[in-house]
Design an enzyme around this catalytic site. Structure first.
Site, PDB file in Angstrom:
ATOM      1  N   LYS A  22      -0.811  11.761  23.810  1.00  0.00           N
ATOM      2  CA  LYS A  22      -1.961  12.172  24.614  1.00  0.00           C
ATOM      3  C   LYS A  22      -2.235  11.122  25.689  1.00  0.00           C
ATOM      4  O   LYS A  22      -2.360  11.440  26.874  1.00  0.00           O
ATOM      5  CB  LYS A  22      -3.194  12.320  23.738  1.00  0.00           C
ATOM      6  N   ASN A  23      -2.334   9.851  25.272  1.00  0.00           N
ATOM      7  CA  ASN A  23      -2.811   8.834  26.213  1.00  0.00           C
ATOM      8  C   ASN A  23      -1.777   8.491  27.280  1.00  0.00           C
ATOM      9  O   ASN A  23      -2.139   8.214  28.425  1.00  0.00           O
ATOM     10  CB  ASN A  23      -3.277   7.605  25.443  1.00  0.00           C
ATOM     11  N   CYS A 117     -19.534   6.856  25.047  1.00  0.00           N
ATOM     12  CA  CYS A 117     -19.344   7.980  24.125  1.00  0.00           C
ATOM     13  C   CYS A 117     -19.635   7.462  22.721  1.00  0.00           C
ATOM     14  O   CYS A 117     -20.253   6.435  22.522  1.00  0.00           O
ATOM     15  CB  CYS A 117     -17.929   8.518  24.246  1.00  0.00           C
ATOM     16  N   ARG A 122     -18.220   1.663  26.987  1.00  0.00           N
ATOM     17  CA  ARG A 122     -17.017   1.995  27.762  1.00  0.00           C
ATOM     18  C   ARG A 122     -17.247   1.955  29.281  1.00  0.00           C
ATOM     19  O   ARG A 122     -17.095   2.948  29.984  1.00  0.00           O
ATOM     20  CB  ARG A 122     -16.469   3.355  27.327  1.00  0.00           C
ATOM     21  N   ASP A 312      -7.309   3.141  17.472  1.00  0.00           N
ATOM     22  CA  ASP A 312      -7.312   4.600  17.252  1.00  0.00           C
ATOM     23  C   ASP A 312      -6.818   4.979  15.862  1.00  0.00           C
ATOM     24  O   ASP A 312      -6.884   6.143  15.476  1.00  0.00           O
ATOM     25  CB  ASP A 312      -6.423   5.312  18.288  1.00  0.00           C
ATOM     26  N   ARG A 404      -9.285  17.830  20.998  1.00  0.00           N
ATOM     27  CA  ARG A 404      -9.015  17.016  22.200  1.00  0.00           C
ATOM     28  C   ARG A 404      -7.711  16.249  22.067  1.00  0.00           C
ATOM     29  O   ARG A 404      -7.022  15.995  23.052  1.00  0.00           O
ATOM     30  CB  ARG A 404     -10.158  16.022  22.428  1.00  0.00           C
TER      31      ARG A 404
HETATM   32  C1  EPZ Z   1      -7.729   3.850  25.990  1.00  0.00           C
HETATM   33  O1  EPZ Z   1      -9.113   3.895  26.269  1.00  0.00           O
HETATM   34  C2  EPZ Z   1      -7.460   5.071  25.139  1.00  0.00           C
HETATM   35  N1  EPZ Z   1      -7.798   6.278  25.878  1.00  0.00           N
HETATM   36  C3  EPZ Z   1      -8.286   4.989  23.859  1.00  0.00           C
HETATM   37  O2  EPZ Z   1      -7.931   6.103  23.065  1.00  0.00           O
HETATM   38  C4  EPZ Z   1      -7.906   3.710  23.118  1.00  0.00           C
HETATM   39  O3  EPZ Z   1      -8.716   3.589  21.972  1.00  0.00           O
HETATM   40  C5  EPZ Z   1      -8.126   2.502  24.030  1.00  0.00           C
HETATM   41  O4  EPZ Z   1      -7.388   2.673  25.259  1.00  0.00           O
HETATM   42  C6  EPZ Z   1      -7.692   1.199  23.379  1.00  0.00           C
HETATM   43  O5  EPZ Z   1      -6.345   1.245  23.094  1.00  0.00           O
HETATM   44  C7  EPZ Z   1      -6.905   6.756  26.765  1.00  0.00           C
HETATM   45  O6  EPZ Z   1      -5.849   6.206  26.986  1.00  0.00           O
HETATM   46  C8  EPZ Z   1      -7.286   8.031  27.456  1.00  0.00           C
HETATM   47  P1  EPZ Z   1      -9.798   0.091  27.015  1.00  0.00           P
HETATM   48  P2  EPZ Z   1      -9.725   2.896  27.369  1.00  0.00           P
HETATM   49  O7  EPZ Z   1     -10.060   0.082  28.463  1.00  0.00           O
HETATM   50  O8  EPZ Z   1      -8.757   2.679  28.424  1.00  0.00           O
HETATM   51  C9  EPZ Z   1     -13.804  -2.396  27.423  1.00  0.00           C
HETATM   52  C10 EPZ Z   1      -8.354   7.975  21.757  1.00  0.00           C
HETATM   53  O9  EPZ Z   1      -8.939   8.146  20.681  1.00  0.00           O
HETATM   54  N2  EPZ Z   1     -13.721  -2.108  28.854  1.00  0.00           N
HETATM   55  O10 EPZ Z   1      -8.540  -0.507  26.494  1.00  0.00           O
HETATM   56  O11 EPZ Z   1     -11.065   3.391  27.744  1.00  0.00           O
HETATM   57  C11 EPZ Z   1     -14.066  -1.133  26.612  1.00  0.00           C
HETATM   58  O12 EPZ Z   1     -15.453  -0.869  26.569  1.00  0.00           O
HETATM   59  C12 EPZ Z   1      -8.967   7.084  22.811  1.00  0.00           C
HETATM   60  O13 EPZ Z   1      -7.249   8.507  22.071  1.00  0.00           O
HETATM   61  C13 EPZ Z   1     -14.640  -2.735  29.709  1.00  0.00           C
HETATM   62  O14 EPZ Z   1     -15.514  -3.481  29.269  1.00  0.00           O
HETATM   63  O15 EPZ Z   1      -9.889   1.586  26.486  1.00  0.00           O
HETATM   64  C14 EPZ Z   1     -13.497  -1.495  25.265  1.00  0.00           C
HETATM   65  O16 EPZ Z   1     -14.461  -2.221  24.530  1.00  0.00           O
HETATM   66  C15 EPZ Z   1     -10.275   6.482  22.357  1.00  0.00           C
HETATM   67  N3  EPZ Z   1     -14.558  -2.474  31.043  1.00  0.00           N
HETATM   68  C16 EPZ Z   1     -12.316  -2.397  25.612  1.00  0.00           C
HETATM   69  O17 EPZ Z   1     -12.522  -2.823  26.970  1.00  0.00           O
HETATM   70  C17 EPZ Z   1     -13.599  -1.656  31.572  1.00  0.00           C
HETATM   71  O18 EPZ Z   1     -13.564  -1.468  32.808  1.00  0.00           O
HETATM   72  C18 EPZ Z   1     -10.962  -1.712  25.543  1.00  0.00           C
HETATM   73  O19 EPZ Z   1     -11.070  -0.535  26.284  1.00  0.00           O
HETATM   74  C19 EPZ Z   1     -12.675  -1.035  30.685  1.00  0.00           C
HETATM   75  C20 EPZ Z   1     -12.752  -1.288  29.338  1.00  0.00           C
END
Ligand code: EPZ
Length: 435
Positions: A22-23, A117, A122, A312, A404
C-alpha cells in the site's frame, strides 16, 4: 453498516497470497504525476486508499485505469490542475505527496493540510521545510498549504526525524529540480527504496536508495511508457503471520520479500514461531512458511524507524502477545498515540496497561469474543487477529478502516480456514461478497 463476524479457534492452514505494498504504491502513484505520459504499475493492491489516490490524480487531470489483477495505468500528460480536492485529500494523508509534482511540473500547488488521525498529530512540517529548501514559497493557513516555485532548485536537506512520507515526497520533488539535492537522516524503509528504484527506472538520477543519505541529481524529464512492479506489502504479510501464530496454524505466505520483514520475523522466532523462507533469494518475492504449535513466548518490542521494528506491525503483534506466556513491554517511538485499540482488546479479556508510548502486556490463557470497533486500519488488523483465537464469536465494526489497507482480507482468511464472514448489518440476510 458492514461488520466482520469471526468465530475464533480455527487454526489457519494453507496458502495466503500477499498483495502489493500500500505505502509504496501510494508514493509511486503520486510520483507518476512527474511523467508527461503513461506509466504502467504492477502488483498494486486493490484497496480503498489506492482508489482514493486514483481519484485525486484524476481530479488533477491524469488518467488512471485499473486493468487486470494489480495492473494500473497512469497517464499524467494532462496533469494541469494545481488545486487538490480538499474532500479527497482530507481522507488520506498520502494525497499530500502530490504537492511535490505540482511544484515540479506546474510551478504552484494548493493542497489541503492533512489532519491528525487516530495515531497522532502527524504534522507535515518536514515536508514544508524541505519544499522551502528546494526554493518553494510555502504558506500553511486555514487548513490549506499554498506553494509557489517557478523552478525547484537542488538543496541540502536534513530531516529532524527519518520521516517516511517526507523522504518519499522530497525525493519526488527533487527529481526534476535544477541541480543536486542531498537528503540526510532520510527514512530507509523498503517502501522508500521502492520509490527510488521506480524513479530510477524512469531515468531519474538518484543514489542511496534505502540508506539515510539520498542524493538526487535533477533531470529535465522522466521517461514515459515505463513499467514497474511494486514490492509486496510487508505489513499485510506480517499481519497474516501473526494470525497464523495466534491460531497455532501452519500457513505459506505467497509474494513475500522476507528481507523486508526481518525485524518482524526475528521477533516471531524469539516468540517460538517457526519461520521458514522457501526459495533461495530472501531479497526477492517468494514464499514464507509460518507455523506455531503452542503458546508463544512473551517478548519486548520497540517500534522504531526502519530497520527497527515497524510501527505498523505493533498492533497485530500486541494482539499476539495478549495470549503469549509471560509479560511484554511494547513501546512505539514513531507515533505518540497508537495504542487506542488496546481498550478493545481489554474488552476481550486482554491484560494490557498503556502508559504514554508503552503498552505493558501480561499474556492471558484465553480471550473471549466480543463486539469490538476498529479505529484505524492497523487497529482493525489487531482486533481481527485477536478474534481469530478468541473463544466464541466477535463482531468487528469500523470495517471501512480495514478496507483502506487490506484487500480481500475476509476472503483470504476464509481460504485459510478461518470462520469469518462480512455482513451488511443493516441487511443481515445479505451476506456480502467476501473480502
Ligand atoms: C508513513 O506515514 C506510512 N504511511 C505509515 O503507515 C507508517 O506508519 C509511517 O510512514 C512510519 O513508517 C504511508 O506511507 C502512506 P512518518 P508518514 O512521516 O509518512 C512525525 C499505515 O498504517 N512527522 O514516517 O505519515 C510523525 O508525526 C500508515 O499504513 C513530523 O513530525 O509517517 C510521526 O510521529 C500509518 N513532521 C513521525 O514523524 C512531518 O512533517 C514518523 O512519521 C512528518 C512526520
Amino acid at each position: 453498516m458492514e461488520k466482520i463476524y469471526v468465530r475464533g479457534g480455527a487454526p489457519l492452514r494453507g496458502t495466503i497470497r500477499v498483495s502489493g505494498s500500500k505505502n509504496a504504491s501510494l508514493a509511486i502513484m503520486a510520483a507518476c504525476l512527474l511523467v508527461e505520459g503513461r506509466t504502467i504499475l504492477r502488483n498494486v493492491p486493490d484497496i480503498r486508499d489506492i482508489h482514493n489516490m486514483a481519484e485525486v490524480l484524476r481530479e488533477l487531470g491524469a488518467t488512471v485505469r485499473f486493468s487486470t489483477d494489480g495492473v494500473v495505468s497512469i497517464d499524467a500528460a494532462g496533469f494541469q490542475e494545481t488545486n487538490a480536492p480538499e474532500e479527497l485529500v482530507s481522507k488520506m494523508r498520502a494525497s499530500f505527496y502530490v504537492m511535490g509534482p505540482m511544484l515540479a511540473r506546474l510551478g504552484e500547488g494548493h493542497v489541503a493540510q492533512p489532519g491528525g488521525c487516530n495515531i497522532g498529530a502527524r504534522p507535515v512540517d518536514f515536508h514544508i521545510r524541505g519544499l522551502q529548501a528546494l526554493g518553494a514559497q510555502v504558506k500553511a493557513e486555514g487548513g490549506v498549504v499554498d506553494a509557489y516555485a517557478p523552478r525547484l532548485r537542488g538543496a541540502n536537506i536534513y530531516l529532524d526525524f527519518p520521516s517516511a512520507g517526507a523522504t518519499t515526497h522530497l525525493i519526488t520533488a527533487a527529481c526534476l529540480a535544477e541541480g543536486i539535492t542531498t537528503i540526510e537522516n532520510a527514512a530507509t524503509e523498503p517502501e522508500v527504496a521502492d520509490l527510488v528504484n521506480f524513479l530510477r527506472a524512469l531515468g531519474a538520477r538518484i543514489e542511496g536508495a534505502g540508506t539515510s543519505t539520498v542524493i538526487v541529481q535533477g533531470v529535465d524529464k522522466l521517461q514515459t511508457n515505463r513499467e514497474y512492479t511494486i514490492i509486496p506489502d510487508r505489513m499485510e504479510a506480517g499481519t497474516f503471520a501473526c494470525a497464523a501464530a495466534i491460531t497455532r496454524g501452519d500457513v505459506v505466505l505467497e509474494n513475500v520479500t522476507a528481507a523486508h520483514m526481518q525485524p518482524v520475523l526475528v521477533k516471531l522466532q524469539d516468540m517460538g514461531v517457526s519461520v521458514t523462507a522457501i526459495g533461495a533469494d530472501v531479497d526477492a518475492p517468494g514464499l514464507l512458511r509460518i507455523a506455531a504449535s503452542g503458546r508463544c513466548n512473551a517478548v519486548d518490542i520497540l517500534a522504531m524507524p526502519h530497520p527497527g521494528f515497524p510501527t505498523d506491525m505493533q498492533q497485530p503483534m500486541v494482539a499476539l502477545l495478549a495470549l503469549s506466556d509471560g509479560a511484554s513491554m511494547v513501546t512505539d517511538r514513531v507515533f505518540e498515540n497508537r495504542f487506542r485499540y488496546v481498550s478493545e482488546l481489554q474488552r476481550m479479556g486482554a491484560d494490557i496497561r498503556v502508559e504514554g508510548r508503552t503498552a505493558f502486556v501480561h499474556g492471558v490463557d484465553r480471550l473471549k469474543g466480543a463486539s469490538i470497533c476498529a479505529t484505524d486500519l492497523r487497529a482493525g488488523a489487531a482486533l481481527i487477529v485477536a478474534a481469530l483465537a478468541a473463544e466464541g464469536e466477535s463482531t468487528v465494526s469500523g470495517v471501512e478502516h480495514v478496507d483502506r489497507g487490506y484487500g480481500a482480507l475476509v476472503e483470504k482468511l476464509q481460504m485459510a480456514g478461518a470462520d469469518i464472514t462480512r455482513v451488511d448489518s443493516d441487511h443481515p440476510s445479505r451476506l456480502l461478497a467476501v473480502g
